[in-house]
Design a protein around this motif. Structure first.
Motif, mmCIF file in Angstrom:
data_model
loop_
_atom_site.group_PDB
_atom_site.id
_atom_site.type_symbol
_atom_site.label_atom_id
_atom_site.label_comp_id
_atom_site.label_asym_id
_atom_site.label_seq_id
_atom_site.Cartn_x
_atom_site.Cartn_y
_atom_site.Cartn_z
ATOM 1 N N UNK A 1 0.507 -1.118 -0.190
ATOM 2 C CA UNK A 1 0.182 -0.154 -0.114
ATOM 3 C C UNK A 1 1.061 1.375 -0.047
ATOM 4 N N UNK A 2 2.402 0.835 0.307
ATOM 5 C CA UNK A 2 2.739 2.570 0.468
ATOM 6 C C UNK A 2 4.384 1.716 -0.163
ATOM 7 N N UNK A 3 4.245 1.152 -0.614
ATOM 8 C CA UNK A 3 5.633 0.374 -0.756
ATOM 9 C C UNK A 3 6.977 1.966 -1.106
ATOM 10 N N UNK A 4 6.245 2.532 -2.126
ATOM 11 C CA UNK A 4 6.899 3.968 -2.786
ATOM 12 C C UNK A 4 7.046 5.259 -2.006
ATOM 13 N N UNK A 5 7.947 5.541 -2.389
ATOM 14 C CA UNK A 5 8.371 7.105 -2.087
ATOM 15 C C UNK A 5 8.879 8.210 -3.127
ATOM 16 N N UNK A 6 8.542 8.752 -3.177
ATOM 17 C CA UNK A 6 8.391 9.603 -4.432
ATOM 18 C C UNK A 6 9.881 11.108 -3.329
ATOM 19 N N UNK A 7 10.271 11.013 -4.040
ATOM 20 C CA UNK A 7 11.555 12.219 -3.143
ATOM 21 C C UNK A 7 12.870 13.253 -4.364
ATOM 22 N N UNK A 8 13.602 14.021 -3.524
ATOM 23 C CA UNK A 8 14.117 14.842 -3.997
ATOM 24 C C UNK A 8 15.721 14.556 -3.850
ATOM 25 N N UNK A 9 16.294 14.662 -4.689
ATOM 26 C CA UNK A 9 18.020 13.744 -4.175
ATOM 27 C C UNK A 9 18.601 14.797 -4.271
ATOM 28 N N UNK A 10 19.676 14.536 -3.174
ATOM 29 C CA UNK A 10 20.299 15.239 -3.579
ATOM 30 C C UNK A 10 21.717 15.675 -4.644
ATOM 31 N N UNK A 11 21.537 14.868 -5.060
ATOM 32 C CA UNK A 11 22.111 14.576 -6.579
ATOM 33 C C UNK A 11 21.560 15.480 -7.596
ATOM 34 N N UNK A 12 22.169 16.127 -7.457
ATOM 35 C CA UNK A 12 21.814 17.943 -8.695
ATOM 36 C C UNK A 12 20.175 17.950 -8.468
ATOM 37 N N UNK A 13 19.309 17.450 -7.717
ATOM 38 C CA UNK A 13 18.241 17.650 -6.923
ATOM 39 C C UNK A 13 17.226 16.765 -8.344
ATOM 40 N N UNK B 1 14.784 14.291 -9.234
ATOM 41 C CA UNK B 1 13.180 13.761 -8.557
ATOM 42 C C UNK B 1 13.765 12.217 -8.929
ATOM 43 N N UNK B 2 13.398 11.462 -7.297
ATOM 44 C CA UNK B 2 13.638 10.106 -7.598
ATOM 45 C C UNK B 2 12.194 9.173 -6.928
ATOM 46 N N UNK B 3 12.030 7.589 -7.048
ATOM 47 C CA UNK B 3 11.265 6.690 -6.655
ATOM 48 C C UNK B 3 12.185 6.036 -5.690
ATOM 49 N N UNK B 4 12.060 6.143 -4.122
ATOM 50 C CA UNK B 4 12.771 4.866 -3.873
ATOM 51 C C UNK B 4 11.660 3.825 -2.781
ATOM 52 N N UNK B 5 12.499 2.485 -2.727
ATOM 53 C CA UNK B 5 11.176 1.908 -1.878
ATOM 54 C C UNK B 5 11.275 1.868 -0.520
ATOM 55 N N UNK B 6 10.441 2.568 -0.073
ATOM 56 C CA UNK B 6 10.116 2.320 1.530
ATOM 57 C C UNK B 6 10.447 1.602 2.706
ATOM 58 N N UNK B 7 9.579 0.712 2.078
ATOM 59 C CA UNK B 7 10.748 -0.337 3.146
ATOM 60 C C UNK B 7 12.610 -1.222 2.972
ATOM 61 N N UNK B 8 12.974 -0.355 1.987
ATOM 62 C CA UNK B 8 14.264 -1.039 1.701
ATOM 63 C C UNK B 8 15.603 0.181 1.917
ATOM 64 N N UNK B 9 14.425 1.518 1.249
ATOM 65 C CA UNK B 9 15.590 2.349 1.486
ATOM 66 C C UNK B 9 16.176 3.834 2.778
ATOM 67 N N UNK B 10 16.484 3.643 2.610
ATOM 68 C CA UNK B 10 16.227 4.931 3.208
ATOM 69 C C UNK B 10 16.002 6.392 3.071
ATOM 70 N N UNK B 11 15.155 7.610 3.121
ATOM 71 C CA UNK B 11 14.968 8.898 2.727
ATOM 72 C C UNK B 11 13.490 9.315 3.015
ATOM 73 N N UNK B 12 12.730 8.153 3.423
ATOM 74 C CA UNK B 12 11.162 7.738 3.097
ATOM 75 C C UNK B 12 10.516 9.209 4.282
ATOM 76 N N UNK B 13 11.305 9.460 5.599
ATOM 77 C CA UNK B 13 11.174 10.799 5.826
ATOM 78 C C UNK B 13 10.857 11.854 5.555
ATOM 79 N N UNK B 14 12.051 12.041 4.148
ATOM 80 C CA UNK B 14 12.223 13.063 3.327
ATOM 81 C C UNK B 14 10.988 13.144 1.756
ATOM 82 N N UNK B 15 9.430 12.694 2.355
ATOM 83 C CA UNK B 15 9.131 12.073 0.882
ATOM 84 C C UNK B 15 8.375 13.196 0.328
ATOM 85 N N UNK B 16 8.238 13.517 -0.709
ATOM 86 C CA UNK B 16 6.761 14.048 -1.217
ATOM 87 C C UNK B 16 5.726 13.884 -0.863
ATOM 88 N N UNK B 17 5.110 14.695 -0.329
ATOM 89 C CA UNK B 17 3.550 14.900 0.185
ATOM 90 C C UNK B 17 2.698 13.517 -0.404
#
Lengths: 212, 575
Positions: free
Chosen positions: B424-436, B438-454
C-alpha cells in the motif's frame, strides 16, 4: 543577489519544511514570503528571522482557546496560531475577533493576512495600543504591512465591514542578501535525500550513459 | 493575466454550457492517463496554429560555428509583435559523458530563450552560464533554459548522407525520428530566469507552457540547421539540404523522468483545466448531430493515418509494445468495420466512439484525439481555458458533514486499498541531493522516506476519515483545525478537488503498482508528444513536433495547411 519570485517561493517552502512546518503552513508562509519580497519588504530576511526563532517551531499544537466567542492567543506564531486564527476568523460570524497577547514576527503575520484578504476578498482590521490608528490589510498600498512592525503588546484582529481595495500585485525579481539566501538554501537542502549508489542506479529509472 | 478556467460549476466557461462529460472517476485513473495521445489542444498544436496564423518568420542574426559545427547560433522569431531568440551553444563532448539524466554536467547543445535579440556581449556572457545549465545564474531576460544531446547514430547518418548529396535513409529516420534529444526545459524563475507571471503577460505566451514549446520548436530548427551545416562543411557544393518532407518528419526527442510527475499532483487546478478542456472538446465531438461528407471522409483519412502511425510505432519496452500490438489489431478491425458498415447518419462520431467502447484504453484514448480533430471550430477556443491562476484554497466555514460527503464523492477509490499490506505504501517520491534529481524509492528497503514528497493522498484521506469519525457533523472546518491542524493540507485538497474534480489522480501514488510512466504520458500528451518509448516504468523517450510544419513552412504555406499533423507518418508513406 537577484532572485525570481518563484525561487523565493520554492526556497522558502523547502526551508519551512526543513524547519518542521506542516506542508500547508510551509506553502502559506512561502507565498507570504515571496509576496513580501516582491513588494519590497525583505520577505527573505523576515523568514530567515522567523526560522531562526527556535521557539517558533517547537510544537505544532496550537496555543489558543475560545472564550466567549473570542479566540484568545497568548503567543501567536505566524505559521501556527497565525494561520489557524486567520482561518477561524474567515469562518466566524460577523463581529468575531482574535485577541493576541504577544505577536511574534508581525510582518510575516501581516503577509499572511494580506494573502488571505486577497484570496477571500476580505479586509482585516488590526487594533493595537502601540498603533496610532487601526491598520487595514489588504490596503491600497503596502505601507500598512510595514506599519505592523510597530505592533507590540495586545493586538485585536477582526474583519472590516468594508470591501478590500483592488489588489496590489507584487511580482518580479528582487534583491536578497547573500547571507540570508545562503542560510535559507542550506535549510532547503535538508529536504533532499542524500544519494546512495542504489538510488543513483535505480531511483530515476534510467541508465547513466546515452551515447546512442 | 487572469484566465477563464474550467471547473465543475463554470456553466459558461469558454462560451457554452458544459456538455455531459466522462466521469473523473474513470478518466483520472493511472492506466487511462497512461494511454493518452496528443490532440489539437496540445500546447505544441496551439503554438503552431498561432505562429502559422501570423506567418511568423524566423531569422538567424548570428551563426558562429566552426567546421565541426561547434560554436553558437541565434535564431529569432516574432510572435504577436515581440521577438524571441533562441541562443544555441554547440559543444564537443566525449562519448561516455553523454547522459540524459538530470545529473549530467555536459551536453552536446545548450540553449536559452532570450527576450528580444541578444547583443554580442549578451551572448558572450550567456555562453559562460548556459553551457553549465543549473550551475549558471540568469536574469529575467531569459525566459527558458534547455539542453540536448545528439542522437549520435542518426545525426551521423544524416550528415553522412547529406554530405554525399543524398537524402537520409527513411528507415533510419523512422527508427529514431529526431537529431537531438532535449533532457530538460526549465521555466518559471528557475536559476533566476523570468517568472511565469512575466511570460504570461506577453501576448502569445499566456497559454500553458507556450514559452517552453516555442523553445523546443526553435531547438528543432537548430538541429536541422546544424546537420545541414555539418554536411555542407564536409561535402562542400556536393552537399544536399534535407527535403521538405524529411525536415517535417524530423522532430525533437525528449528524455523524461520523474520530474514531470510531481507537477500534476501539486497543480490540481491546472491539471483540471487541461483534462476538462480535453473532455469538453471530446464531448462536443460526440454531440455532433450530423456530419458533412468532408467530415466523414476525414474520419476515414485520420483512422487510416492513425493505423499506419501505430504500425510505425516500435518500442523495446515489452508492456508498451504489447499495448501497441493490441492497438494495431483493434485499428485494423475498426477500419474494416467502418468500411463495411458506414457510421450512423445521426451522431456519427458518437457511433464511432461506441464501436471502440469494448476496446483497449489505448484505442479509446486514441479516438478521443481523433474525434477532437474532427471539430476544430467547436474546440479550438478551449485552448484559452487551459491556463489558470486558481490555487487550492481552504473553505474554513464548511461543515464537517459536508467534508465527509466530499470524501465519499471523490475518494471512494481509497476504500479499495488494503492499508495493512506492505504494497500500500511501498514507494516514496523524493528529491535526491544529487543535482536535485527526482527519484522514487522503496520505502521498506531504502533510506530517506522521512523526506518524501506529500503524495500519499490515499493515506492522508484514510487518516482524516478516521479523525472525523467522532466529529460533529455541524462543526466548522476552521474549528476542527484548531484542534487538529495536521489535517489542514488534505482538507484544503478535498475542498479544491470538489471544484476541480479532474485535478485528482484516483489511484494510489505510493502503492507498489503505481507506474510513474502513466503520469509522464498524460502530461507529455498535453505538450503534444508522440511515439512514447518507455525505457522503464519511470522513464520515457518521446518525440516532439514530428510531422509539424517547419519555420520555412510557417512563412509560406496557407495556415490551414499547417494544422494537420496528428499521427505523423514517415515521408515515403505520407507521400
Amino acid at each position: 543577489m537577484q532572485v525570481s519570485a518563484n525561487e523565493v517561493y520554492q526556497t522558502a517552502r523547502k526551508a519551512c519544511l526543513a524547519a518542521g512546518y506542516l506542508q500547508d503552513r510551509a506553502e502559506d508562509i512561502a507565498v507570504a514570503t515571496s509576496w513580501l519580497q516582491c513588494a519590497g519588504m525583505m520577505g527573505c530576511t523576515v523568514l530567515d528571522s522567523l526560522l531562526a526563532d527556535t521557539q517558533d517551531k517547537k510544537d505544532i499544537q496550537l496555543g489558543l482557546h475560545l472564550e466567549a466567542g473570542v479566540l484568545q492567543i497568548s503567543q501567536c506564531r505566524p505559521a501556527f496560531e497565525g494561520v489557524a486564527s486567520i482561518d477561524w476568523l474567515l469562518a466566524a460570524d460577523s463581529g468575531a475577533e482574535i485577541q493576541i497577547a504577544c505577536l511574534a514576527h508581525p510582518v510575516m503575520f501581516a503577509g499572511l493576512l494580506w494573502q488571505a484578504g486577497q484570496a477571500y476578498q476580505r479586509q482585516f482590521r488590526l487594533v493595537s495600543e502601540a498603533l496610532e490608528a487601526p491598520i487595514n490589510i489588504p490596503d491600497e498600498t503596502v505601507d500598512s504591512v510595514a506599519t505592523c512592525q510597530q505592533i507590540s503588546g495586545k493586538l485585536v484582529v477582526g474583519i472590516s465591514d468594508s470591501a478590500p481595495p483592488p489588489s496590489f500585485v507584487a511580482s518580479g525579481h528582487s534583491v536578497v542578501s547573500d547571507a540570508v539566501w545562503t542560510r535559507l538554501n542550506a535549510l532547503a537542502m535538508q529536504t533532499y535525500v542524500p544519494e546512495t549508489e542504489a538510488s543513483r542506479l535505480s531511483g530515476a529509472g534510467a541508465g547513466l550513459v546515452d551515447d546512442d | 493575466m487572469a484566465k477563464t478556467s474550467l471547473h465543475k460549476n463554470s456553466d459558461l466557461a469558454c462560451g457554452d454550457a458544459l456538455p455531459p462529460l466522462r466521469s473523473y472517476n474513470s478518466v483520472m485513473r493511472l492506466s487511462r492517463m497512461g494511454a493518452f495521445f496528443p490532440h489539437r489542444l496540445s500546447f505544441m498544436r496551439v503554438l503552431i496554429r498561432r505562429l502559422a496564423a501570423q506567418k511568423s518568420k524566423m531569422q538567424m542574426p548570428v551563426c558562429a560555428l566552426d567546421k565541426n559545427g561547434f560554436g553558437h547560433v541565434v535564431l529569432s522569431l516574432a510572435l504577436s509583435g515581440r521577438v524571441y531568440s533562441l541562443i544555441a551553444f554547440s559543444r564537443d563532448i566525449e562519448d561516455g559523458e553523454r547522459t540524459d539524466r538530470v545529473i549530467a554536467t555536459q551536453w552536446d547543445a545548450s540553449f536559452c530563450l532570450f527576450d528580444g535579440v541578444p547583443s554580442l556581449a549578451d551572448i558572450d556572457q550567456l555562453a559562460e552560464q548556459v553551457t553549465r545549465q543549473e550551475a549558471g545564474r540568469y536574469d529575467a531576460r531569459i525566459l527558458t533554459l534547455s539542453r540536448a544531446n545528439k542522437s549520435l547514430r542518426l545525426f551521423r547518418h544524416v550528415v553522412d548522407r547529406l554530405a554525399k548529396g543524398q537524402q537520409p535513409d527513411t528507415e533510419a529516420l523512422a527508427a529514431t525520428g529526431y537529431l537531438m534529444r532535449t533532457t530538460a526545459v526549465y521555466g518559471n524563475g528557475k536559476f533566476g530566469i523570468a517568472d511565469r507571471d512575466k511570460v504570461a503577460g506577453y501576448d502569445g505566451l499566456e497559454g500553458a507552457f507556450q514559452a517552453e514549446m516555442l523553445t523546443v520548436f526553435l531547438i528543432r530548427e537548430f538541429t536541422l540547421l546544424l546537420a545541414e551545416y555539418c554536411a555542407k562543411e564536409r561535402g562542400g557544393q556536393k552537399a544536399a539540404s534535407l527535403s521538405d518532407a524529411h525536415r517535417r518528419y524530423l522532430g525533437v526527442g525528449n528524455s523524461t523522468g520523474l520530474g514531470m510527475a510531481p507537477f500534476l499532483v501539486t497543480h490540481p487546478c491546472l491539471l483540471n483545466s487541461w483534462i476538462m478542456a480535453r473532455e469538453v472538446a471530446f464531448a462536443r465531438g460526440l454531440a455532433v448531430d450530423a456530419a458533412s461528407n468532408a467530415q466523414l471522409q476525414r474520419v476515414t483519412t485520420l483512422l487510416e493515418r492513425a493505423r499506419l502511425h501505430c504500425y510505425e510505432w516500435e518500442v523495446e519496452d515489452t508492456p508498451q509494445m504489447q499495448n501497441i500490438e493490441i492497438l494495431r489489431a483493434e485499428l485494423d478491425k475498426l477500419c474494416a468495420d467502418i468500411s463495411a458498415r458506414p457510421l450512423a447518419k445521426k451522431a456519427p462520431f458518437a457511433d464511432l466512439n461506441e464501436r471502440a467502447k469494448e476496446g483497449s484504453e489505448e484505442l479509446q484514448e486514441l479516438l478521443v484525439s481523433l474525434i477532437i480533430e474532427l471539430v476544430p471550430e467547436e474546440v479550438d477556443m478551449l485552448a484559452d481555458c487551459m491556463a489558470t491562476d486558481a490555487q487550492p484554497r481552504l473553505i474554513p466555514d464548511m461543515r464537517i458533514g459536508e467534508v465527509k460527503a466530499l470524501i465519499d464523492a471523490h475518494y471512494h477509490w481509497v476504500e479499495d486499498i488494503d492499508f495493512n499490506a506492505p504494497d500500500a505504501d511501498a514507494q516514496f517520491w523524493y528529491v535526491s541531493a544529487a543535482k536535485l534529481e527526482p527519484r522514487l524509492g522503496l520505502r521498506h528497503e531504502e533510506p530517506g522516506a522521512e523526506l518524501e514528497m506529500p503524495f500519499n493522498i490515499a493515506g492522508y484521506i484514510r487518516a482524516l476519515k478516521s479523525a472525523l469519525a467522532t466529529v460533529e457533523e455541524d462543526e466548522l472546518v476552521a474549528a476542527f483545525l484548531l484542534r487538529a491542524p495536521e489535517f489542514r493540507n488534505i482538507l484544503r485538497r478535498i475542498q479544491t478537488i470538489d471544484k476541480f474534480p479532474y485535478g485528482e489522480i484516483r489511484d494510489n501514488l505510493v502503492g507498489a503498482h503505481c507506474r510513474p510512466i502513466d503520469l509522464l504520458r498524460c502530461k507529455l500528451s498535453f505538450f503534444g508528444a508522440s511515439k512514447f518509448d518507455p525505457k522503464s516504468d519511470k522513464w520515457t523517450r518521446i518525440t516532439l513536433y514530428q510531422g509539424a510544419p517547419t519555420a520555412a513552412d510557417l512563412a509560406t504555406a496557407p495556415s490551414h495547411d499547417l494544422d494537420d499533423w496528428l499521427f505523423p507518418l514517415r515521408p515515403c508513406m505520407s507521400s
